[in-house]
Design a protein around this motif. Structure first.
Motif, PDB file in Angstrom:
ATOM      1  N   LEU A 142      15.478 -12.673  -5.195  1.00 33.20           N
ATOM      2  CA  LEU A 142      14.690 -12.807  -3.970  1.00 33.20           C
ATOM      3  C   LEU A 142      13.975 -11.483  -3.747  1.00 33.20           C
ATOM      4  O   LEU A 142      14.626 -10.441  -3.631  1.00 33.20           O
ATOM      5  N   TYR A 143      12.640 -11.524  -3.688  1.00 30.56           N
ATOM      6  CA  TYR A 143      11.920 -10.258  -3.682  1.00 30.56           C
ATOM      7  C   TYR A 143      10.587 -10.353  -2.952  1.00 30.56           C
ATOM      8  O   TYR A 143      10.129 -11.448  -2.575  1.00 30.56           O
ATOM      9  N   GLN A 144       9.978  -9.211  -2.730  1.00 25.85           N
ATOM     10  CA  GLN A 144       8.607  -9.096  -2.251  1.00 25.85           C
ATOM     11  C   GLN A 144       7.807  -8.281  -3.256  1.00 25.85           C
ATOM     12  O   GLN A 144       8.338  -7.364  -3.877  1.00 25.85           O
ATOM     13  N   ARG A 145       6.542  -8.622  -3.417  1.00 22.63           N
ATOM     14  CA  ARG A 145       5.656  -7.948  -4.370  1.00 22.63           C
ATOM     15  C   ARG A 145       4.591  -7.179  -3.591  1.00 22.63           C
ATOM     16  O   ARG A 145       3.981  -7.721  -2.672  1.00 22.63           O
ATOM     17  N   ARG A 146       4.407  -5.923  -3.978  1.00 27.90           N
ATOM     18  CA  ARG A 146       3.401  -5.086  -3.306  1.00 27.90           C
ATOM     19  C   ARG A 146       2.716  -4.168  -4.305  1.00 27.90           C
ATOM     20  O   ARG A 146       3.285  -3.807  -5.339  1.00 27.90           O
ATOM     21  N   ASP A 147       1.501  -3.770  -3.952  1.00 25.91           N
ATOM     22  CA  ASP A 147       0.796  -2.698  -4.642  1.00 25.91           C
ATOM     23  C   ASP A 147       0.866  -1.476  -3.740  1.00 25.91           C
ATOM     24  O   ASP A 147       0.383  -1.510  -2.603  1.00 25.91           O
ATOM     25  N   VAL A 148       1.491  -0.401  -4.210  1.00 23.68           N
ATOM     26  CA  VAL A 148       1.703   0.772  -3.371  1.00 23.68           C
ATOM     27  C   VAL A 148       1.307   2.042  -4.118  1.00 23.68           C
ATOM     28  O   VAL A 148       1.369   2.105  -5.351  1.00 23.68           O
ATOM     29  N   ALA A 149       0.913   3.048  -3.360  1.00 20.91           N
ATOM     30  CA  ALA A 149       0.655   4.361  -3.941  1.00 20.91           C
ATOM     31  C   ALA A 149       1.988   4.986  -4.337  1.00 20.91           C
ATOM     32  O   ALA A 149       3.014   4.743  -3.692  1.00 20.91           O
ATOM     33  N   PRO A 150       2.008   5.794  -5.395  1.00 24.06           N
ATOM     34  CA  PRO A 150       3.285   6.391  -5.846  1.00 24.06           C
ATOM     35  C   PRO A 150       4.035   7.133  -4.754  1.00 24.06           C
ATOM     36  O   PRO A 150       5.267   7.049  -4.684  1.00 24.06           O
ATOM     37  N   ASP A 151       3.322   7.836  -3.878  1.00 21.15           N
ATOM     38  CA  ASP A 151       4.021   8.600  -2.850  1.00 21.15           C
ATOM     39  C   ASP A 151       4.477   7.740  -1.670  1.00 21.15           C
ATOM     40  O   ASP A 151       5.110   8.241  -0.737  1.00 21.15           O
ATOM     41  N   THR A 200      17.247  -3.994  -6.673  1.00 23.31           N
ATOM     42  CA  THR A 200      16.566  -3.935  -7.970  1.00 23.31           C
ATOM     43  C   THR A 200      15.059  -3.938  -7.766  1.00 23.31           C
ATOM     44  O   THR A 200      14.545  -4.583  -6.852  1.00 23.31           O
ATOM     45  N   ALA A 201      14.348  -3.217  -8.624  1.00 21.01           N
ATOM     46  CA  ALA A 201      12.880  -3.202  -8.587  1.00 21.01           C
ATOM     47  C   ALA A 201      12.326  -3.416  -9.986  1.00 21.01           C
ATOM     48  O   ALA A 201      12.809  -2.806 -10.947  1.00 21.01           O
ATOM     49  N   ARG A 202      11.311  -4.299 -10.097  1.00 22.42           N
ATOM     50  CA  ARG A 202      10.571  -4.485 -11.344  1.00 22.42           C
ATOM     51  C   ARG A 202       9.184  -3.893 -11.172  1.00 22.42           C
ATOM     52  O   ARG A 202       8.637  -3.868 -10.079  1.00 22.42           O
ATOM     53  N   TYR A 203       8.617  -3.463 -12.293  1.00 23.53           N
ATOM     54  CA  TYR A 203       7.312  -2.813 -12.262  1.00 23.53           C
ATOM     55  C   TYR A 203       6.333  -3.535 -13.190  1.00 23.53           C
ATOM     56  O   TYR A 203       6.192  -3.174 -14.351  1.00 23.53           O
ATOM     57  N   PRO A 204       5.623  -4.553 -12.677  1.00 25.70           N
ATOM     58  CA  PRO A 204       4.636  -5.255 -13.510  1.00 25.70           C
ATOM     59  C   PRO A 204       3.482  -4.369 -13.957  1.00 25.70           C
ATOM     60  O   PRO A 204       2.892  -4.600 -15.011  1.00 25.70           O
ATOM     61  N   LEU A 238       6.190   4.803  -2.348  1.00 23.67           N
ATOM     62  CA  LEU A 238       7.148   3.887  -2.944  1.00 23.67           C
ATOM     63  C   LEU A 238       8.445   3.812  -2.144  1.00 23.67           C
ATOM     64  O   LEU A 238       8.973   2.728  -1.876  1.00 23.67           O
ATOM     65  N   ALA A 239       8.976   4.956  -1.740  1.00 21.24           N
ATOM     66  CA  ALA A 239      10.240   4.963  -0.996  1.00 21.24           C
ATOM     67  C   ALA A 239      10.100   4.227   0.334  1.00 21.24           C
ATOM     68  O   ALA A 239      10.980   3.465   0.729  1.00 21.24           O
ATOM     69  N   GLN A 240       8.984   4.440   1.028  1.00 23.40           N
ATOM     70  CA  GLN A 240       8.766   3.755   2.297  1.00 23.40           C
ATOM     71  C   GLN A 240       8.676   2.247   2.091  1.00 23.40           C
ATOM     72  O   GLN A 240       9.278   1.461   2.842  1.00 23.40           O
ATOM     73  N   ALA A 241       7.961   1.833   1.040  1.00 23.49           N
ATOM     74  CA  ALA A 241       7.847   0.403   0.746  1.00 23.49           C
ATOM     75  C   ALA A 241       9.198  -0.200   0.419  1.00 23.49           C
ATOM     76  O   ALA A 241       9.537  -1.300   0.876  1.00 23.49           O
ATOM     77  N   PHE A 242      10.003   0.523  -0.366  1.00 24.15           N
ATOM     78  CA  PHE A 242      11.331   0.015  -0.714  1.00 24.15           C
ATOM     79  C   PHE A 242      12.203  -0.129   0.531  1.00 24.15           C
ATOM     80  O   PHE A 242      12.969  -1.099   0.655  1.00 24.15           O
ATOM     81  N   GLY A 243      12.136   0.837   1.424  1.00 27.66           N
ATOM     82  CA  GLY A 243      12.921   0.746   2.645  1.00 27.66           C
ATOM     83  C   GLY A 243      12.585  -0.509   3.432  1.00 27.66           C
ATOM     84  O   GLY A 243      13.469  -1.206   3.936  1.00 27.66           O
ATOM     85  N   GLY A 286      -3.190   5.371  -9.478  1.00 29.84           N
ATOM     86  CA  GLY A 286      -3.447   5.243  -8.048  1.00 29.84           C
ATOM     87  C   GLY A 286      -2.520   4.285  -7.349  1.00 29.84           C
ATOM     88  O   GLY A 286      -2.121   4.507  -6.204  1.00 29.84           O
ATOM     89  N   LEU A 287      -2.167   3.187  -8.031  1.00 28.96           N
ATOM     90  CA  LEU A 287      -1.315   2.163  -7.433  1.00 28.96           C
ATOM     91  C   LEU A 287      -0.256   1.699  -8.431  1.00 28.96           C
ATOM     92  O   LEU A 287      -0.503   1.648  -9.637  1.00 28.96           O
ATOM     93  N   ILE A 288       0.909   1.368  -7.904  1.00 34.71           N
ATOM     94  CA  ILE A 288       1.991   0.789  -8.690  1.00 34.71           C
ATOM     95  C   ILE A 288       2.274  -0.598  -8.133  1.00 34.71           C
ATOM     96  O   ILE A 288       2.424  -0.762  -6.922  1.00 34.71           O
ATOM     97  N   THR A 289       2.311  -1.605  -9.004  1.00 33.43           N
ATOM     98  CA  THR A 289       2.717  -2.943  -8.579  1.00 33.43           C
ATOM     99  C   THR A 289       4.220  -3.059  -8.741  1.00 33.43           C
ATOM    100  O   THR A 289       4.755  -2.836  -9.823  1.00 33.43           O
ATOM    101  N   VAL A 290       4.899  -3.384  -7.648  1.00 35.56           N
ATOM    102  CA  VAL A 290       6.364  -3.420  -7.672  1.00 35.56           C
ATOM    103  C   VAL A 290       6.857  -4.734  -7.097  1.00 35.56           C
ATOM    104  O   VAL A 290       6.256  -5.292  -6.169  1.00 35.56           O
TER     105      VAL A 290
END
Length: 322
Positions: free
Chosen positions: A184-193, A222-226, A195-200, A231-235
């Motif tokens: 069960l997950y959510q998918r986002r495109d986030v800037a590297p800096d 758990t986190a996957r990285y497509p 990432l921690a806020q998005a994970f929280g 500039g952006l990481i899809t997680v």
């Protein structure tokens, strides 16, 4: 230089694991800063006040104890620091949208349809769960949104990604099979800096949804990285779930595992995780293997429970062509 988070880590452990409630005055004494300043730094760094953090952690762990053990609701309430069944029920309903009894019924209904996962499997009776189940209730929850949080506010050329403190890490790579679980997950495109806020935000939302709906957690956050980009990481971040997962608005449903992976362990701050991925990639090339899916990270250690970043354990998996 160390980030504000590093200095707060011992306080997080005190709040999460203390036998009794910890006052702001006591935290101020332990930290050495004024209560007003500490409250401001804590709120800015963690995203909530010390009181809000402590109550949320206790309620989340109480929810897991309801799901994983046969302890009475009163026992769980007292263990969570509440003085009465009534006060616990009110706080629990505000946080999860259902009463403790309703949550336990949902878990029982879900478990009746699906076999529990193997590691420290939750009891299927109303008798108190074994100590392993109680420990799991404390280990598995994403009690604090600090996964992937950097410890150093500025790059330090003396710390390469292959170092844990001042010790160079040697990554041992192994090829192993991973059992299939729901995800069960959510998918986002986030800037590297960011990432921690998005994970929280994501781990908190997934955990809340899973617990409120009686779903059975089957592993660590758990986190996957497509996709990695400058500039952006899809997680895709979330929680492994045992059994069937019903579709829900705002969440995606998939699976983890069911394949062979190249795996390694990273021990230390998240700042150095990039080197673990590079070590796995080199091994794959040297062994003539082929990648068959997205790399993922399994956050074994909750930073809110271990004040020494050198002991934070993360598993790194890269799926391989069979």
């Amino acid at each position: 230089m160390p980030s504000p988070l590093q200095r707060l880590l011992p306080l997080l452990v005190q709040l999460a694991d203390g036998e009794e409630r910890t006052s702001l005055a006591e935290l101020s004494r332990l930290d050495g800063r004024s209560a007003t300043h500490l409250q401001r730094v804590f709120q800015a760094t963690i995203g909530e006040s010390p009181l809000q953090f402590e109550r949320r952690v206790r309620l989340q762990r109480a929810a897991l104890s309801l799901a994983l053990t046969g302890s009475s609701i009163l026992e769980i309430a007292l263990d969570a620091g509440f003085d009465s069944h009534e006060g616990f029920t009110r706080a629990f309903r505000r946080h999860f949208g259902c009463s403790p009894g309703e949550l336990r019924r949902r878990v029982s209904q879900h478990r009746g349809r699906h076999a529990p996962f193997s590691e420290s499997a939750p009891p299927t009776t109303t008798t108190p769960g074994p100590p392993a189940d109680r420990r799991l209730a404390h280990r598995i929850a994403p009690c604090v949104g600090l996964y992937r949080a950097p410890l150093y506010s500025e790059p330090n050329t003396k710390r390469s990604h292959s170092r844990r403190g001042d010790v160079t890490m040697d990554y041992e790579i192994e090829k192993k099979s991973i059992e299939k679980t729901g995800f069960l997950y959510q998918r986002r495109d986030v800037a590297p800096d960011q990432l921690a806020q998005a994970f929280g935000e994501i781990f908190g939302a997934v955990f809340q949804h899973a617990i409120s709906n009686g779903l059975e957690l089957a592993g660590r956050p758990t986190a996957r990285y497509p996709k990695f980009g400058p500039g952006l990481i899809t997680v895709e971040a979330g929680m492994p779930i045992a059994g069937e997962i019903a579709p829900a608005q705002g969440f995606e449903v998939g699976h983890l595992g069911g394949c062979t992976v190249a795996a390694t362990h990273h021990l230390g701050p998240y700042d150095a995780l990039g080197e673990a991925h590079q070590a796995v990639e080199r091994w794959i090339a040297e062994e003539g293997e082929e990648v068959a899916g997205y790399p993922c990270e399994i956050y074994v250690t909750d930073p809110g429970e271990e004040p020494d970043p050198g002991k934070w354990l993360t598993e790194v998996h890269w799926p391989l062509v069979e």
